[in-house]
Design a protein around this motif. Structure first.
Motif, mmCIF file in Angstrom:
data_model
loop_
_atom_site.group_PDB
_atom_site.id
_atom_site.type_symbol
_atom_site.label_atom_id
_atom_site.label_comp_id
_atom_site.label_asym_id
_atom_site.label_seq_id
_atom_site.Cartn_x
_atom_site.Cartn_y
_atom_site.Cartn_z
ATOM 1 N N TYR A 10 23.362 91.694 7.517
ATOM 2 C CA TYR A 10 22.199 90.805 7.423
ATOM 3 C C TYR A 10 20.968 91.612 7.038
ATOM 4 O O TYR A 10 20.665 92.641 7.629
ATOM 5 C CB TYR A 10 21.970 90.126 8.771
ATOM 6 C CG TYR A 10 20.782 89.202 8.797
ATOM 7 C CD1 TYR A 10 19.538 89.667 9.219
ATOM 8 C CD2 TYR A 10 20.895 87.873 8.404
ATOM 9 C CE1 TYR A 10 18.449 88.822 9.258
ATOM 10 C CE2 TYR A 10 19.810 87.037 8.447
ATOM 11 C CZ TYR A 10 18.586 87.508 8.877
ATOM 12 O OH TYR A 10 17.505 86.663 8.918
ATOM 13 N N ARG A 25 18.188 80.084 1.724
ATOM 14 C CA ARG A 25 18.875 81.365 1.689
ATOM 15 C C ARG A 25 20.024 81.404 2.693
ATOM 16 O O ARG A 25 21.105 81.921 2.417
ATOM 17 C CB ARG A 25 17.876 82.488 1.964
ATOM 18 C CG ARG A 25 18.371 83.876 1.567
ATOM 19 C CD ARG A 25 17.211 84.843 1.435
ATOM 20 N NE ARG A 25 16.548 85.061 2.709
ATOM 21 C CZ ARG A 25 16.889 86.023 3.574
ATOM 22 N NH1 ARG A 25 17.890 86.838 3.279
ATOM 23 N NH2 ARG A 25 16.232 86.179 4.695
ATOM 24 N N GLY A 28 22.806 79.141 1.422
ATOM 25 C CA GLY A 28 23.407 79.683 0.212
ATOM 26 C C GLY A 28 24.437 80.759 0.480
ATOM 27 O O GLY A 28 25.386 80.925 -0.289
ATOM 28 N N ARG A 29 24.282 81.501 1.571
ATOM 29 C CA ARG A 29 25.237 82.585 1.842
ATOM 30 C C ARG A 29 26.324 82.185 2.837
ATOM 31 O O ARG A 29 27.304 82.911 2.997
ATOM 32 C CB ARG A 29 24.489 83.814 2.363
ATOM 33 C CG ARG A 29 23.795 83.624 3.708
ATOM 34 C CD ARG A 29 23.135 84.920 4.162
ATOM 35 N NE ARG A 29 22.378 84.744 5.387
ATOM 36 C CZ ARG A 29 21.068 84.793 5.491
ATOM 37 N NH1 ARG A 29 20.337 85.008 4.402
ATOM 38 N NH2 ARG A 29 20.446 84.621 6.651
ATOM 39 N N ALA A 30 26.163 81.051 3.518
ATOM 40 C CA ALA A 30 27.151 80.626 4.520
ATOM 41 C C ALA A 30 28.336 79.952 3.842
ATOM 42 O O ALA A 30 28.164 79.014 3.053
ATOM 43 C CB ALA A 30 26.514 79.674 5.516
ATOM 44 N N SER A 33 28.620 76.055 4.966
ATOM 45 C CA SER A 33 27.395 75.255 5.060
ATOM 46 C C SER A 33 27.643 73.784 4.763
ATOM 47 O O SER A 33 26.913 72.910 5.251
ATOM 48 C CB SER A 33 26.332 75.810 4.109
ATOM 49 O OG SER A 33 26.797 75.791 2.771
ATOM 50 N N GLU A 84 24.019 81.772 13.136
ATOM 51 C CA GLU A 84 24.696 82.426 12.019
ATOM 52 C C GLU A 84 25.615 83.528 12.546
ATOM 53 O O GLU A 84 25.211 84.367 13.351
ATOM 54 C CB GLU A 84 23.688 83.022 11.051
ATOM 55 C CG GLU A 84 24.348 83.672 9.837
ATOM 56 C CD GLU A 84 23.343 84.291 8.884
ATOM 57 O OE1 GLU A 84 23.711 84.546 7.728
ATOM 58 O OE2 GLU A 84 22.188 84.531 9.306
ATOM 59 N N VAL A 86 27.920 86.701 11.266
ATOM 60 C CA VAL A 86 28.142 87.629 10.159
ATOM 61 C C VAL A 86 29.188 88.645 10.603
ATOM 62 O O VAL A 86 29.047 89.255 11.669
ATOM 63 C CB VAL A 86 26.838 88.362 9.768
ATOM 64 C CG1 VAL A 86 27.080 89.261 8.550
ATOM 65 C CG2 VAL A 86 25.720 87.370 9.483
ATOM 66 N N ASP A 94 34.531 92.656 3.070
ATOM 67 C CA ASP A 94 33.229 92.145 2.642
ATOM 68 C C ASP A 94 32.590 91.335 3.763
ATOM 69 O O ASP A 94 33.276 90.702 4.579
ATOM 70 C CB ASP A 94 33.371 91.268 1.405
ATOM 71 C CG ASP A 94 33.822 92.062 0.187
ATOM 72 O OD1 ASP A 94 33.514 93.275 0.145
ATOM 73 O OD2 ASP A 94 34.480 91.474 -0.688
ATOM 74 N N GLN A 96 31.079 88.367 5.651
ATOM 75 C CA GLN A 96 31.256 86.913 5.632
ATOM 76 C C GLN A 96 30.160 86.287 6.487
ATOM 77 O O GLN A 96 29.874 86.760 7.590
ATOM 78 C CB GLN A 96 32.627 86.536 6.198
ATOM 79 C CG GLN A 96 33.798 87.228 5.536
ATOM 80 C CD GLN A 96 34.068 86.685 4.138
ATOM 81 O OE1 GLN A 96 34.097 85.476 3.921
ATOM 82 N NE2 GLN A 96 34.277 87.592 3.199
ATOM 83 N N HIS A 97 29.573 85.202 5.984
ATOM 84 C CA HIS A 97 28.513 84.508 6.710
ATOM 85 C C HIS A 97 28.983 83.090 7.033
ATOM 86 O O HIS A 97 29.489 82.376 6.156
ATOM 87 C CB HIS A 97 27.229 84.426 5.880
ATOM 88 C CG HIS A 97 26.626 85.761 5.562
ATOM 89 N ND1 HIS A 97 25.500 86.242 6.188
ATOM 90 C CD2 HIS A 97 27.015 86.722 4.671
ATOM 91 C CE1 HIS A 97 25.217 87.440 5.701
ATOM 92 N NE2 HIS A 97 26.116 87.753 4.776
#
Length: 248
Positions: A10, A25, A28-30, A33, A84, A86, A94, A96-97
């Protein structure tokens, strides 16, 4: 080898974002979502301010997991929190969110991660925040609050009422609440006068709260009602006592 704390996946923005930018934001990364209820997203679209903080973290043998608490302040004085998660436990390592609407869902998702159970997690104090949003003191009603503030200041008869700077701030108010304040009647009550003290609390677009203190009284030569407005409760109560003393 543990992932260093400062290199966790993060990364906060270099400068404070607007509530809308921060939400975009985060979503967009989750990866999940799309599972968030539409009603929650609609409420967050009207947020005035936001706060983000690292809630807990777990680092062991090259694997890491952090949880973040994201809170938005709404115009009605309420708050909405998203959680959130992470982690780097997926194949490939990699980051992950994931995002969840309550702690139960967060705990269930965390329990599924392949992290060694014997390694305890640590929780960080609430002081570690990116953008602080104070706890709202009032339950606000969205209304024509800027006009209410203008009319309140206009009917105030005391020369030391709040001036143009306060008026300009309150011209942006998005909601307000009026409550009557009690206690410490003192000389005013003993003089047989009518005094009432009201707090007019206003919510600004950036989440700040500003209060004006209105004194209504009959300590006038002809017994008529008079309105005075002060910037603090202490100043308002002192004015009540002085009015009562002069009238006596």
């Amino acid at each position: 080898m543990s992932v260093p704390y400062e290199t966790a996946a993060y990364e906060p923005a270099e400068s404070p974002e607007s509530p809308e930018e921060h939400l975009a934001r985060l979503l967009g990364r989750a990866l999940n979502s799309f599972e968030l209820p539409d009603e929650v997203i609609r409420r967050l679209d009207r947020a005035l301010a936001h706060d983000s903080s690292l809630f807990s973290a777990h680092h062991s043998a090259g694997l890491h997991r952090e949880t973040y608490r994201h809170t938005w302040l709404l115009a009605d004085g309420s708050a909405v929190t998203l959680w959130e998660l992470v982690h780097n436990t997926a194949p490939g390592g990699d980051a992950q969110h994931e995002v969840y609407v309550d702690e139960e869902e967060l705990h269930a998702a965390t329990a599924r991660l392949p992290l060694p159970p014997e390694t305890p997690e640590f929780e960080l104090p609430a002081l570690m925040q990116l953008w602080a949003v104070p706890e709202p003191r009032h339950v606000y009603a969205p209304d024509d609050s800027a006009d209410h503030a203008r009319r309140l200041l206009r009917r105030a008869e005391n020369p030391d009422r709040p001036g143009a700077e306060t008026a300009d701030l309150l011209a942006t108010a998005s909601a307000h609440q009026i409550t009557q304040a009690f206690g410490r009647p003192g000389r005013a009550a003993r003089a047989g006068l009518t005094f009432a003290l009201y707090e007019h609390a206003f919510l600004l677009p950036d989440g700040r709260e500003i209060s004006l203190w209105e004194v209504e009284h009959t300590a006038t030569p002809d017994g008529r009602h008079m309105c005075e407005v002060y910037a603090t409760e202490a100043a308002a109560r002192d004015a009540m006592e002085q009015r009562a003393a002069r009238h006596g």
